[in-house]
Structures are given as structure tokens and as C-alpha cells.
Design an enzyme around this catalytic site. Structure first.
Site, short mmCIF file in Angstrom:
data_model
loop_
_atom_site.label_atom_id
_atom_site.label_comp_id
_atom_site.label_asym_id
_atom_site.label_seq_id
_atom_site.Cartn_x
_atom_site.Cartn_y
_atom_site.Cartn_z
N HIS A 64 43.91 40.77 40.59
CA HIS A 64 43.22 41.00 41.86
C HIS A 64 43.86 42.21 42.53
O HIS A 64 45.02 42.16 42.94
CB HIS A 64 43.34 39.77 42.77
CG HIS A 64 42.71 38.54 42.19
ND1 HIS A 64 41.41 38.18 42.45
CD2 HIS A 64 43.20 37.60 41.35
CE1 HIS A 64 41.12 37.07 41.79
NE2 HIS A 64 42.18 36.69 41.12
N LEU A 65 43.09 43.29 42.65
CA LEU A 65 43.60 44.50 43.29
C LEU A 65 43.26 44.57 44.77
O LEU A 65 43.74 45.45 45.48
CB LEU A 65 43.07 45.74 42.56
CG LEU A 65 43.50 45.85 41.09
CD1 LEU A 65 42.95 47.14 40.46
CD2 LEU A 65 45.02 45.78 40.93
N ARG A 66 42.41 43.66 45.24
CA ARG A 66 42.15 43.41 46.67
C ARG A 66 41.43 44.54 47.41
O ARG A 66 41.21 44.42 48.62
CB ARG A 66 43.46 43.11 47.41
CG ARG A 66 44.24 41.92 46.88
CD ARG A 66 43.45 40.64 46.93
NE ARG A 66 44.29 39.45 46.72
CZ ARG A 66 43.83 38.28 46.32
NH1 ARG A 66 42.54 38.12 46.06
NH2 ARG A 66 44.64 37.26 46.17
N ASP A 307 46.70 36.56 36.41
CA ASP A 307 46.03 36.15 37.65
C ASP A 307 46.85 36.65 38.86
O ASP A 307 47.07 35.91 39.83
CB ASP A 307 45.82 34.64 37.73
CG ASP A 307 44.90 34.22 38.87
OD1 ASP A 307 44.28 35.11 39.49
OD2 ASP A 307 44.82 33.01 39.15
N HIS A 311 49.09 38.25 48.40
CA HIS A 311 48.76 37.91 49.78
C HIS A 311 49.87 38.42 50.68
O HIS A 311 51.02 38.60 50.24
CB HIS A 311 48.60 36.40 49.96
CG HIS A 311 47.44 35.81 49.24
ND1 HIS A 311 46.14 36.05 49.60
CD2 HIS A 311 47.38 34.99 48.15
CE1 HIS A 311 45.33 35.39 48.77
NE2 HIS A 311 46.06 34.76 47.88
#
Length: 430
Positions: A64-66, A307, A311
Site C-alpha cells: 500500500h503506497l497510500r 501487505d 499508518h
């Protein structure tokens, strides 16, 4: 530019560390041997690898590179820098960003940003459905033409069997892959960690193993009916392993991945109501962990993926109930697995490298996975001798939400090359 890398080692099929030298010209491996000094080298740079293990660049099919939308958690630049620090030269980015790349126009815009900012190869997933809701399908043909790698709603399960059936029919026609986060929302019941013994001790709502395994069972039958390639994300339960194993024995085109944290930790490792241990799927029981290892060893599970789910510190301050799911993993995956699984003899070094290079390259038809003359020089170097502590201040990711802080590991990355370009180095290179 020509680079002569000497004093490296490669693991051969006898599980021996064999001395090796590499000659990289521009973006390609030009020569491999044990004494390249005999070649007529001109205008070259010499790099002494210091006895490090060299592998094909690692491939991570689940990060997840966001970005766009959540750049306070991670950006394409910081996420790919973190990947490079972990020895990854190719990562596959999930589409649960804002806006989701669910149209060709949005996909093209995201691809342009990736081309500008990424320091490793990035393959971008497109959503299975518009807005990641289990309703209207995206236009696979247009998204593939715009650069989509494969299709997933990662972060949420596709709740409608009819929607999944239509998506797989289309995927089979387009010769692409449906990659599934498997989670039946009707079985969640507000859970935040595994439904076992530890959640009861902590007084927290649990997540049933059935939540994951039941949707895999549904989907493998849809895969069989449509002929689509179906790939299962982050398998975590013994029931899921059993369903996937049975599906493979039946000749269904299903593949699967497992994360380092599910291979190394269980619910028993959760010390208190700590959001650092909150991930989805959650840490399961010891029987589940052993089943995951068995699944890797017998080929039921095809590969390891991180994964990587960054955050902010503020978001992770709310305890299990008040914090988002997910931990980071790009920078620690290889070293954790080498230390905890290879050194004790649970798996071999060759197997670990295969699960992180050859298998993902083969399953998803990606470049890489081998060190061969004529191949792109996507390479990773690891120090197998020195023990180092995992420290937050060393992270290149914007986030440090992981329970592995403070662990002592071997196998940290010393150098990473992407297409012959040095994109990461630990300290000065001789």
C-alpha cells in the site's frame, strides 16, 4: 556506465554460498563469473560487495503506497524507498487510495505520478468494482490499456457472488488476474483480532477464521466455473490453506500469498490492547501458523508478500478498537524471515529466495526472478553475518507501525539495484 561487482556470494542449488562477480552494463547483466578481472574492462566502477549474498531483486505483489489521498501515511516516493531498503525491486500497489484508479483516466494520472516518483518498479492494481463497492464492475479492457497490472478490491472483500462471477468471467476473457482480499462482512461481528483465546482474555471482539475461508471456498468454485486466474491475498487460517490445497488438487487455477507476520507471530504474541498488533487478517493461532508454513513447503501457498500497510502514529494510538488495521513490512521482510525461518532450519535459503523472487515473477508473468546474462540488473544484496536491531529511526517509510521494532536480525539489505542503478545502499560502499 559499467559496474563491476566483486566479492559477492550466491546460493546455489546445493544450498552452498558460492563466490560470484557480476558485470553490469547500463541496465543489464553483461557477465557473471568468479574472476571477471580477465575481461577487458574499460571505464568501469568497482563495487566490493563485502561478501554479501546477492539475489534477484525481491518482488512484492502486495503493498500500500497510500498515494493519492493519504500522503500523510506514505507516498509513492517514500514507499518505494522503503521497498528498496528491503531489497525489493518490484512492488505491486493496491488501489485503495483516493481517488481509486477505477477509470482509465484516473489510472493514467496515477501511472504518471508513479513514473515521476518511484525508485523501484511499481505495478499498479485497478479495482474490481467502481469505488471498491461490491456493485458495478470496472472496465477491465480500458484499465488494462491504461496500464493496470491486475484487479483487486484489497481492503474489502467482494460481498456479492454474482459480482465476483462476472468479474472473473471478464478476467478470463482478458487473460488477467483477480486478486482477492477474502472477507465476508456478514461474519465480522465487529471483530478487531482473532476469535480465539487471547481476544477473550483481553475482552475484545474476535474475527472468525470462517470470515476468510468461507469466501475463498466460494471464489475457487467461481474460478473453476469461469477459468479465471484467482489469487488469494494474505492467507491466515488453516481452513483457508485446506480449501486452497483442495482447489489446486482439483486443477483450479488458484494461487496464494502469505505475509511474514502471519508466518512469525500468533495471537499469543499480543501483549495487551495494542494497535501495533492490529492487522487484517489478524494474527491467528499456532495451528494456523504451522499450517501456513506447511502450505508454503508443499506448494499450496505460492509466495510471500508483505501487505506493507503504513499508518500515522496518531492513527495507531487508539488501541485495537479505535485504530486502523495494518502494519508496515517492506523494510524488514527478508531479514525477519531469514533469521526466524532459515537460520533455525525451518526452510532453506533457496526456498525463501524463490518465494520472494521466482514464484511471484512466474505467477504474475513479471520480469525478474533470476540472475542471468541479458536480464535487467534488478539485484539485492544482503548481509547474512551481522546481527542488527530493527530501529524506527532507520526506516525510510513515513510509518513505523510494526511489532518487530527491537528484534535482532541478520540478512539486512546492503545494496539494491534497479535496472543497473543503485537505488539503496547501507553506509559507504567499498
Amino acid at each position: 556506465m559499467t559496474i563491476w561487482i566483486k566479492n559477492a556470494r550466491i546460493v546455489n542449488h546445493k544450498e552452498e554460498l558460492q563466490p560470484i562477480e557480476l558485470l553490469i552494463h547500463q541496465d543489464t547483466i553483461q557477465a557473471i563469473g568468479e574472476n571477471l578481472a580477465s575481461l577487458s574492462l574499460k571505464a568501469y566502477e568497482v563495487i566490493d560487495a563485502g561478501g554479501a549474498l546477492v539475489t534477484p531483486g525481491l518482488i512484492d505483489v502486495h503493498v500500500h503506497l497510500r498515494e493519492p489521498g493519504f500522503s500523510y501515511k506514505e507516498t509513492i516516493k517514500t514507499g518505494t524507498m522503503a521497498a528498496a531498503r528491503g531489497g525489493f525491486t518490484t512492488v505491486c500497489a493496491m488501489p485503495n487510495v483516493d481517488p481509486e484508479p477505477d477509470t482509465a483516466e484516473k489510472m493514467k494520472q496515477l501511472q504518471e505520478k508513479i513514473a515521476r516518483d518511484a525508485v523501484v518498479n511499481v505495478k499498479q492494481y485497478a479495482p474490481i468494482t467502481m469505488g471498491l463497492r461490491s456493485e458495478m464492475l470496472t472496465n477491465q479492457t480500458e484499465l488494462l490499456a491504461a496500464g493496470a497490472f491486475a484487479f483487486t478490491n484489497d481492503g474489502v472483500g467482494v460481498q456479492s457472488a454474482g459480482t465476483m462471477y462476472l468479474a472473473m468471467k471478464e478476467a478470463a476473457k482478458n487473460k488477467t488476474t483477480i486478486v482477492a482480499h477474502t472477507e465476508d462482512d456478514s461474519l465480522l461481528f465487529g471483530g478487531v483480532m482473532h476469535e480465539g483465546k487471547r481476544n477473550k482474555e483481553l475482552g475484545l471482539p474476535g474475527i472468525l477464521a470462517l470470515t476468510e475461508a468461507s469466501q475463498i471456498a466460494r471464489d475457487v468454485l467461481i474460478s473453476e466455473a469461469t477459468g479465471a486466474h484467482y489469487h488469494v491475498c494474505h492467507v491466515s487460517t488453516k481452513e483457508s490453506v485446506r480449501v486452497i490445497r483442495d482447489a489446486k488438487r482439483a486443477g483450479i487455477l488458484v494461487t496464494a500469498e502469505v505475509t511474514p507476520h502471519h508466518l512469525l507471530l500468533t495471537e499469543d504474541d499480543i501483549p495487551n490492547d495494542s494497535s501495533i498488533y492490529k492487522m487484517n487478517p489478524p494474527l491467528r493461532g499456532e495451528e494456523d501458523r504451522q499450517s501456513l508454513i506447511e502450505g508454503l513447503l508443499d506448494g499450496t501457498i505460492d509466495m510471500i508478500a508483505t501487505d506493507h500497510a503504513p499508518h500515522s502514529k496518531t492513527e495507531k494510538m487508539g488501541g485495537m478498537i479505535g485504530s486502523p488495521f495494518g502494519i508496515v513490512g517492506s523494510e524488514t521482510a527478508f531479514s525477519l524471515l531469514y533469521t526466524s525461518l532459515v537460520e533455525p532450519g525451518v526452510v532453506t535459503l533457496r526456498q525463501l529466495i524463490d518465494w520472494m523472487t521466482i514464484k511471484p515473477a512466474t505467477v504474475f508473468k513479471l520480469e525478474g526472478g533470476a540472475i542471468e546474462i541479458g536480464q535487467k540488473a534488478d539485484l539485492a544484496f544482503f548481509d547474512l553475518a551481522t546481527t542488527k536491531e530493527i530501529l524506527t529511526e532507520k526506516f525510510l517509510s513515513l510509518a513505523t507501525n510494526t511489532p518487530f521494532i527491537g528484534w535482532n536480525v541478520k540478512g539486512t539489505t546492503t545494496m539494491t539495484f534497479v535496472s543497473g542503478k543503485l537505488v539503496y545502499k547501507e553506509g559507504p560502499i567499498k
